[in-house]
Scaffold this active site. Structure first.
Site, short mmCIF file in Angstrom:
data_model
loop_
_atom_site.label_atom_id
_atom_site.label_comp_id
_atom_site.label_asym_id
_atom_site.label_seq_id
_atom_site.Cartn_x
_atom_site.Cartn_y
_atom_site.Cartn_z
N SER A 108 32.02 1.72 19.61
CA SER A 108 33.27 2.38 19.97
C SER A 108 34.06 1.59 21.01
CB SER A 108 32.98 3.79 20.50
OG SER A 108 32.38 4.59 19.50
N GLU A 156 43.21 7.60 9.56
CA GLU A 156 41.80 7.55 9.18
C GLU A 156 41.10 8.87 9.49
OE1 GLU A 156 37.75 4.97 10.26
OE2 GLU A 156 39.61 4.64 11.40
#
Length: 380
Positions: A133, A245
């Site tokens: 991340s 997304e």
């Protein structure tokens, strides 16, 4: 109670019929085999391109269908409603959107028609063994050398990695600038020296969707493959497209929940225990009533998001809330549904077991739940 998503219209209903027909004829019969081999057959991509199921919201001038985000939503929704996780069309579409939103006209006219036809399978190479991340921690380097970039580094957990023909590689073009030193370098993989696909990874779920390691060893690509007009724009480009997304991932989760509930109600009507069908027992009815309510709340939430997305109005915080709550709820709902199948729910041949293992990664990829919470918390 019949509910119809407010973003639908007659044209989208016809498009849904075509998508459903393709999924039932070309995907469902082969899904078990693809799960065993850990990837779909390569020709599925060209078949999907031929019937207009790829890049449905890319303008026709670049080879796309010319629809909007609702068309992509229909495809994602139908995949979820059929329990399909093998076909990485969402990642393919995301890659196409990076090119559409940030590429030059030459790049768009070169790559997008081939992505829309399935000639090129799209992938995005962000994650590394030591960087998930936290994109600022990527170590893959892209060093300018004349009219080329030289790429060195490795990526892992790359969806569509096995068949990828066009990869957006997140790399450091300036290692001293943190996020401002990140760029996206597009790599056409066919016959590309220095590019190598490693293992197709063995996951606990979504086994039909190829997830691979990628390696770049002195991989020279044209400097013209830099996405955007200048270096250092990669982090911003990635952040701006995340609502797209996350909304599609959340929508797929809603479709999967709806399918799980359908399977469970059908099974509970037939399965008997202590002389009566499971669905005749008050505890079963009440708990499934709770499940249905949660699924409906998720449906209304994601429909609002899809409507905003199609109008370019979906903000990052709302998309993050949808991704967070819906994927967490997806795992809880499908776990609840599997319980009613007893031992059969633990058998791989039953669709509910596939929904169960496929759901878990939804809380990880596309931004882990913890990251979603941090994004939402910043708006407090």
């Amino acid at each position: 109670m019949d509910y119809r998503s407010p973003w639908l219209d007659d044209e989208l209903d016809l498009f849904r019929d075509a998508a459903k027909r393709f999924i039932e004829q070309e995907i469902v019969p082969h899904d078990d085999r693809w799960r065993e081999q850990h990837h779909v057959d390569r020709d599925l991509w060209t078949k999907a391109g031929e019937v207009g199921l790829l890049c449905t919201d890319i303008p026709a001038e670049y080879g796309g269908v010319g629809g909007d985000a609702r068309h992509e939503a229909v495809v994602a929704e139908e995949m979820g409603r059929h329990g399909i996780s093998s076909f990485g069309h969402v990642v393919h579409s995301i890659l196409a959107h990076y090119v559409l939103n940030y590429g030059s006209e030459a790049q768009k006219h070169d790559w997008l028609p081939r992505v829309a036809s399935g000639e090129l399978v799209g992938a995005i190479a962000m994650t590394e063994p030591g960087a998930g991340s936290d994109l600022q921690a990527v170590k893959t380097r892209a060093v300018r050398d004349g009219d080329h970039y030289v790429l060195n580094g490795s990526k892992t957990f790359i969806s569509n990695g096995l068949h990828a023909g066009l990869v957006g590689v997140v790399a450091k073009t300036d290692a001293t600038q943190g996020a401002r030193g990140i760029s996206i370098i597009m790599v056409e993989t066919k016959d590309q020296p220095g590019y190598r696909v490693g293992r197709v990874l063995d996951k606990i779920g979504q086994n039909g969707w190829d997830t691979a390691e990628l390696f770049f060893d002195d991989c020279r690509v044209p400097a013209a493959n830099l996405l955007g007009p200048a270096e250092g724009q990669g982090f911003i480009q990635l952040m701006r497209d995340l609502p797209y997304e996350r909304a599609l991932l959340a929508l797929g989760g809603v479709g999967a929940m709806e399918y799980a509930l359908q399977l469970t109600v059908e099974y509970a009507r037939q399965r008997k225990a202590f002389g009566q069908a499971l669905l005749e027992m008050q505890n079963t009815r009440f708990r499934l009533a709770d499940v249905k309510t949660r699924v409906q709340v998720a449906r209304v939430f994601i429909d609002d998001c899809i409507g905003k997305l199609s109008q370019g109005k979906l903000d990052t915080a709302t998309a993050s809330m949808a991704k967070l709550w819906i994927t967490e709820t997806q795992c809880q709902v499908i776990d609840e549904c599997l319980q009613y199948f007893g031992g059969y729910g633990y058998m791989r041949e039953y669709p509910i077991s596939k929904l169960y293992v496929d759901a878990r990664v939804q809380r990880i990829y596309g931004g882990a739940s913890e990251v979603m919470r941090e994004i939402v918390a910043r708006t407090l």
